[in-house]
Design an enzyme around this catalytic site. Structure first.
Site, PDB file in Angstrom:
ATOM      1  N   ASP A  48      36.014  33.971  48.217  1.00  0.00           N
ATOM      2  CA  ASP A  48      35.578  35.132  47.440  1.00  0.00           C
ATOM      3  C   ASP A  48      34.504  35.859  48.242  1.00  0.00           C
ATOM      4  O   ASP A  48      33.775  35.239  49.027  1.00  0.00           O
ATOM      5  CB  ASP A  48      35.013  34.697  46.086  1.00  0.00           C
ATOM      6  CG  ASP A  48      35.003  35.816  45.056  1.00  0.00           C
ATOM      7  OD1 ASP A  48      35.750  35.729  44.073  1.00  0.00           O
ATOM      8  OD2 ASP A  48      34.238  36.795  45.243  1.00  0.00           O
ATOM      9  N   ASP A  70      35.968  38.373  52.671  1.00  0.00           N
ATOM     10  CA  ASP A  70      36.388  39.714  52.269  1.00  0.00           C
ATOM     11  C   ASP A  70      37.826  39.880  52.736  1.00  0.00           C
ATOM     12  O   ASP A  70      38.094  39.949  53.938  1.00  0.00           O
ATOM     13  CB  ASP A  70      35.477  40.756  52.926  1.00  0.00           C
ATOM     14  CG  ASP A  70      35.835  42.184  52.549  1.00  0.00           C
ATOM     15  OD1 ASP A  70      36.923  42.419  51.986  1.00  0.00           O
ATOM     16  OD2 ASP A  70      35.023  43.089  52.851  1.00  0.00           O
ATOM     17  N   VAL A  71      38.764  39.914  51.784  1.00  0.00           N
ATOM     18  CA  VAL A  71      40.180  39.937  52.164  1.00  0.00           C
ATOM     19  C   VAL A  71      40.577  41.215  52.881  1.00  0.00           C
ATOM     20  O   VAL A  71      41.643  41.274  53.498  1.00  0.00           O
ATOM     21  CB  VAL A  71      41.099  39.705  50.948  1.00  0.00           C
ATOM     22  CG1 VAL A  71      40.874  38.321  50.358  1.00  0.00           C
ATOM     23  CG2 VAL A  71      40.933  40.804  49.893  1.00  0.00           C
ATOM     24  N   TYR A 178      44.701  52.834  41.457  1.00  0.00           N
ATOM     25  CA  TYR A 178      44.864  51.425  41.112  1.00  0.00           C
ATOM     26  C   TYR A 178      46.337  51.089  40.879  1.00  0.00           C
ATOM     27  O   TYR A 178      46.853  50.099  41.416  1.00  0.00           O
ATOM     28  CB  TYR A 178      44.050  51.081  39.866  1.00  0.00           C
ATOM     29  CG  TYR A 178      44.078  49.611  39.517  1.00  0.00           C
ATOM     30  CD1 TYR A 178      43.215  48.714  40.140  1.00  0.00           C
ATOM     31  CD2 TYR A 178      44.982  49.114  38.585  1.00  0.00           C
ATOM     32  CE1 TYR A 178      43.245  47.361  39.840  1.00  0.00           C
ATOM     33  CE2 TYR A 178      45.029  47.767  38.272  1.00  0.00           C
ATOM     34  CZ  TYR A 178      44.153  46.895  38.901  1.00  0.00           C
ATOM     35  OH  TYR A 178      44.200  45.543  38.605  1.00  0.00           O
ATOM     36  N   LYS A 182      48.648  48.445  43.214  1.00  0.00           N
ATOM     37  CA  LYS A 182      49.338  47.278  42.674  1.00  0.00           C
ATOM     38  C   LYS A 182      50.857  47.417  42.773  1.00  0.00           C
ATOM     39  O   LYS A 182      51.569  46.414  42.937  1.00  0.00           O
ATOM     40  CB  LYS A 182      48.899  47.030  41.234  1.00  0.00           C
ATOM     41  CG  LYS A 182      47.465  46.542  41.113  1.00  0.00           C
ATOM     42  CD  LYS A 182      47.279  45.170  41.768  1.00  0.00           C
ATOM     43  CE  LYS A 182      45.901  44.588  41.508  1.00  0.00           C
ATOM     44  NZ  LYS A 182      45.755  43.220  42.051  1.00  0.00           N
TER      45      LYS A 182
END
Length: 270
Positions: A48, A70-71, A178, A182
């Site tokens: 995370d 941090d992805v 958003y 997704k």
């Protein structure tokens, strides 16, 4: 079945498995990590960007290991996954729950609801707001998928579960960035799923509706009330969504490849 009974019934489902969970500092990711440990995982790496949160959850778990990650940083994701394999010798399960929303856009939508007018958001979205959502939600998912496949393909086995969103299907007014991020997550996950099943790797998606997470807690009251509907179930708990993610991670879901399981309590069907 309550959580205690569920834990007894499924104890050992992930015996000996090594798992990595992103977004594990809170909410759905934390719930997934706890359940994996409770069901026998040998090691669970919790990742995370929130160092304090992820270390706190990991400290609760006998076999939990915290990683600050941090992805959106591709090299960091690659290094974190490679370290899991180096340290534990394998990576059996990845649950990717890391993601962000846009509090400013949510506030604009809520203000419009309170004032009885249509939201006006798209023309007010800045480039950085768009890029932030895409960088973390979409790019981050690619980084995690790619690193997981690199770790799993050589051994010909693995399960990857991605947390998507029901917003892909109902495309909320005033939330285009958003919903788009997704939708990209869903499409990418399904494309990867069709490719890597030949290497013994299963990729699936759980698409939650409103869920009681830290993200939901920051949602303005007017917007939260808009989700209230006596005809359907209330907000899901993180544990309920985690149940679905763990099912997809398990051998019970062996025939599910590229599935998108809509988990929105009956608000609509996909």
């Amino acid at each position: 079945m309550n959580s205690a009974m569920r834990g007894v019934a499924r104890q050992g489902r992930f015996d000996g498995k090594v798992a990595m969970v992103t977004g594990a500092g809170s909410g759905m990711g934390a719930a997934v990590a706890r359940q994996l440990v409770g069901e026998g995982a040998r090691a669970v790496v919790l990742a995370d960007v929130n160092a304090e949160g992820v270390k706190g959850v990991a400290e609760e778990l006998a076999v939990g290991h915290a990683v600050v990650l941090d992805v959106s940083e591709a090299d960091a994701v690659d290094s974190a996954v490679a370290e899991v394999v180096r340290q534990f010798g394998r990576l059996d399960i990845v649950v990717h729950a890391a993601g962000v929303d846009d509090p400013e856009a949510k506030q604009l939508i809520a203000d419009a609801l309170v004032e009885g007018r249509q939201p006006e958001v798209t023309d007010r979205l800045g480039n950085e707001s768009w890029r932030r959502i895409m960088r973390i939600n979409l790019d981050g998912t690619f980084h995690v998928l790619r690193a997981a496949v690199r770790a799993m393909r050589p051994v010909g086995a693995g399960a990857i579960v991605v947390v998507g969103s029901s917003s892909v299907f109902d495309t909320p007014v005033g939330y285009p960035h958003y919903a788009a991020s997704k939708a990209g997550v869903h499409a990418m996950s399904q494309a990867v799923a069709k490719e890597v099943i030949a290497s013994g790797i299963r990729v699936n998606v759980v698409a939650p509706g409103p869920t009681e997470t830290g993200m939901a807690a920051r949602t303005p009251a007017a917007l939260r009330s808009g989700f209230a509907d006596p005809r359907v179930r209330p907000y899901a708990t993180p544990e309920e969504i985690a149940d679905i993610a763990l099912f997809l991670s398990s051998e019970a879901a062996a025939n599910l490849v590229g599935a998108v399981l809509l988990a929105n309590g009956g608000r609509f069907t996909g």
